[in-house]
Design a protein around this motif. Structure first.
Motif, PDB file in Angstrom:
ATOM      1  N   VAL A   1     -55.613 -25.342 -53.330  1.00 51.79           N
ATOM      2  CA  VAL A   1     -56.885 -24.930 -53.298  1.00 51.79           C
ATOM      3  C   VAL A   1     -57.174 -25.518 -54.950  1.00 51.79           C
ATOM      4  N   ALA A   2     -56.097 -25.357 -55.776  1.00 52.84           N
ATOM      5  CA  ALA A   2     -56.445 -25.868 -57.115  1.00 52.84           C
ATOM      6  C   ALA A   2     -56.495 -27.092 -57.289  1.00 52.84           C
TER       7      ALA A   2
ATOM      8  N   ALA B   1     -60.519 -31.446 -57.273  1.00 53.86           N
ATOM      9  CA  ALA B   1     -60.994 -32.760 -57.062  1.00 53.86           C
ATOM     10  C   ALA B   1     -62.546 -32.922 -56.440  1.00 53.86           C
ATOM     11  N   ILE B   2     -62.937 -31.703 -55.634  1.00 52.67           N
ATOM     12  CA  ILE B   2     -64.497 -31.657 -55.221  1.00 52.67           C
ATOM     13  C   ILE B   2     -65.266 -31.383 -56.632  1.00 52.67           C
ATOM     14  N   PHE B   3     -64.707 -30.540 -57.444  1.00 48.05           N
ATOM     15  CA  PHE B   3     -65.640 -30.096 -58.628  1.00 48.05           C
ATOM     16  C   PHE B   3     -65.460 -31.536 -59.549  1.00 48.05           C
TER      17      PHE B   3
ATOM     18  N   THR C   1     -55.187 -27.433 -63.424  1.00 46.43           N
ATOM     19  CA  THR C   1     -54.519 -26.626 -64.151  1.00 46.43           C
ATOM     20  C   THR C   1     -54.960 -25.230 -64.472  1.00 46.43           C
ATOM     21  N   ILE C   2     -56.438 -25.092 -64.904  1.00 46.68           N
ATOM     22  CA  ILE C   2     -57.087 -24.022 -65.349  1.00 46.68           C
ATOM     23  C   ILE C   2     -57.385 -23.352 -63.961  1.00 46.68           C
ATOM     24  N   PHE C   3     -57.525 -23.891 -62.872  1.00 49.24           N
ATOM     25  CA  PHE C   3     -57.669 -23.314 -61.327  1.00 49.24           C
ATOM     26  C   PHE C   3     -56.520 -22.423 -61.196  1.00 49.24           C
ATOM     27  N   VAL C   4     -55.318 -22.900 -61.244  1.00 49.81           N
ATOM     28  CA  VAL C   4     -54.116 -22.494 -61.112  1.00 49.81           C
ATOM     29  C   VAL C   4     -54.060 -20.773 -61.800  1.00 49.81           C
ATOM     30  N   PHE C   5     -54.524 -20.999 -63.082  1.00 51.58           N
ATOM     31  CA  PHE C   5     -54.603 -19.873 -63.824  1.00 51.58           C
ATOM     32  C   PHE C   5     -55.553 -18.647 -63.382  1.00 51.58           C
ATOM     33  N   LEU C   6     -56.436 -19.353 -63.165  1.00 44.54           N
ATOM     34  CA  LEU C   6     -57.472 -18.297 -62.698  1.00 44.54           C
ATOM     35  C   LEU C   6     -57.404 -17.889 -61.250  1.00 44.54           C
TER      36      LEU C   6
ATOM     37  N   GLU D   1     -53.560 -14.483 -59.604  1.00 39.17           N
ATOM     38  CA  GLU D   1     -53.568 -13.301 -59.109  1.00 39.17           C
ATOM     39  C   GLU D   1     -54.563 -12.948 -57.999  1.00 39.17           C
ATOM     40  N   PRO D   2     -55.667 -13.412 -57.818  1.00 40.48           N
ATOM     41  CA  PRO D   2     -56.478 -12.981 -56.535  1.00 40.48           C
ATOM     42  C   PRO D   2     -55.934 -13.910 -55.348  1.00 40.48           C
ATOM     43  N   LEU D   3     -55.549 -15.042 -55.578  1.00 42.16           N
ATOM     44  CA  LEU D   3     -55.300 -15.781 -54.279  1.00 42.16           C
ATOM     45  C   LEU D   3     -53.947 -16.457 -53.972  1.00 42.16           C
ATOM     46  N   GLY D   4     -53.100 -16.446 -54.943  1.00 46.36           N
ATOM     47  CA  GLY D   4     -51.715 -16.975 -54.970  1.00 46.36           C
ATOM     48  C   GLY D   4     -50.884 -16.467 -53.827  1.00 46.36           C
TER      49      GLY D   4
END
Length: 412
Positions: free
Chosen positions: A153-154, A159-161, A348-353, A356-359
């Protein structure tokens, strides 16, 4: 890229230093060279070569034009790229770097995309393939399938972003002819969406096939020849960077870079133990991703974030491959470099964000064959084709839904 009068002497000095290091450490150079050759033969050749050949055949038969007509409602408003770019994006996401660069230059040669559109396309569609990201990195290097979902997802979400961000690139740099074409495209956007049909797509495929005119034998021969030439370039670059990284490491020439990365990580409040993965990933993505899983005592979220950064950056080896491909057309390297930096930071930011909710929930939705690790891709490239078909089918469904929504809105 422009060169100054200091460039040739500087390049000569770098080459001499590298030659001296290789002569000083012949055994390390030999081992690194054979390791790089093994990566090329066991991983890159079987996973990339079939895609190169099949893609060129599909271009010759007009199948790309067919898909492009169907994907226009998705690609044009979202990325400001013709629908044919959707095929390149799907193949790039499924088979990994540098497939999208190769296909984008083919579209550019056939006049299906402008210079700026081609640069936008390469910028966001260059990514890791899911089998490497999920099977090799998550399962093989980290030994934890739970990382597969968050990394996927990250990586692909960012990449789409990046693609959405790159749609704003180059608006003022179009030629007058391209500007007129864009205005014409805008004026026809509504009618294109309403007249969108399988009949129009089939007609586009037929016209492209007639314009190409090559028989199956000639088309296949030329596709294999050009693909083998590109694979030779890719293999040479992989071996070259593998040797360079090894001799720089054994000679302790990397100590300055390691020290600088540790200071930067300290400033960013990140574990300094991640310096080795970042340095390795700077040159070669496989070495960096493998090193990201190694540091003991580092929280898993930081190691996953480092892996996401490295996968999105791609390594200088991939950059050199893409640059050599783009050099064959008029597409520039700097937009690609900017996109890789942006992709790395955002993933990298996506991983941190999302940690918790998706990991811990996403891996359940991943096909089982993607979770299988293999040291050789010879048996996996059919799975890569399966992933390509899944991505293209999903894009076609989304494009159809956009068309239906468009018609519902404008009929009111």
């Amino acid at each position: 890229m422009k060169f100054t009068r200091w460039t040739p002497p500087l390049l000569l000095l770098i080459v001499l230093v590298l030659c001296i290091l290789m002569l000083s450490y012949p055994q390390a150079s030999w081992i690194a060279g054979t390791r790089g050759l093994g990566i090329w033969w066991n991983v890159l050749f079987p996973s990339l070569f079939p895609f190169f050949v099949i893609s060129e055949v599909m271009l010759g038969f007009g199948i790309v034009h067919f898909l492009g007509k169907l994907l226009d409602p998705l690609m044009k408003p979202l990325f400001r790229i013709p629908g044919s770019g959707g095929f390149v994006a799907a193949m790039g996401f499924a088979s990994g770097y540098p497939v999208s660069a190769k296909l984008a230059t083919k579209l550019r040669e056939q006049g299906l995309v402008s210079r700026v559109e081609g640069e936008r396309l390469v910028a966001f569609s260059t990514s890791s393939d899911p089998i490497f990201l999920i099977g090799a990195v998550s399962v093989g290097f980290f030994g934890d399938p739970k990382l597969a979902g968050i990394l996927a997802v990250a990586h692909y979400g960012s990449a789409i972003f990046v693609g959405i961000c790159m749609r704003f690139y180059g608006g003022s740099n179009e030629t007058p002819q391209q500007t007129m074409k864009q205005k014409s495209d805008k004026s026809k956007a509504k009618s294109d969406a309403r007249s969108f049909s399988l009949r129009a797509a089939v007609k586009a495929m037929h016209d492209a096939r007639v314009a190409d005119g090559r028989g199956l034998g000639e088309l296949l021969q030329q596709a294999i020849t050009s693909s083998l030439q590109l694979m030779a370039v890719v293999g040479g670059l992989v071996v070259f960077f593998s040797v360079i990284l090894e001799v720089l490491t054994v000679s302790n020439a990397m100590s300055i870079l390691y020290h600088g990365i540790r200071l930067l990580l300290h400033v960013l409040s990140l574990p300094p133990e991640l310096a080795e993965p970042f340095v390795g990933g700077l040159f070669e993505v496989t070495l960096g991703a493998k090193a990201a899983a190694a540091p003991a005592g580092v929280p898993l979220v930081f190691k996953a974030a480092a892996a996401a950064f490295i996968l999105s950056w791609g390594g200088l080896s991939v950059h050199a491959q893409v640059a050599s491909i783009l050099n064959g057309a008029d597409l520039r390297y700097l937009p690609f470099l900017f996109a890789r930096i942006l992709h790395s930071v955002v993933s990298t930011i996506f991983v941190f964000l999302l940690w918790e909710p998706l990991g811990i929930h996403l891996p359940a939705f991943i096909p089982s064959f993607l979770l299988t690790r293999s040291d050789s891709a010879w048996s996996l490239w059919p799975d890569l084709l399966t992933v390509s078909l899944i991505i293209i089918s999903s894009m076609l469904i989304v494009s159809l839904l956009i068309r239906i929504i468009h018609l519902m809105i404008f009929r009111r």
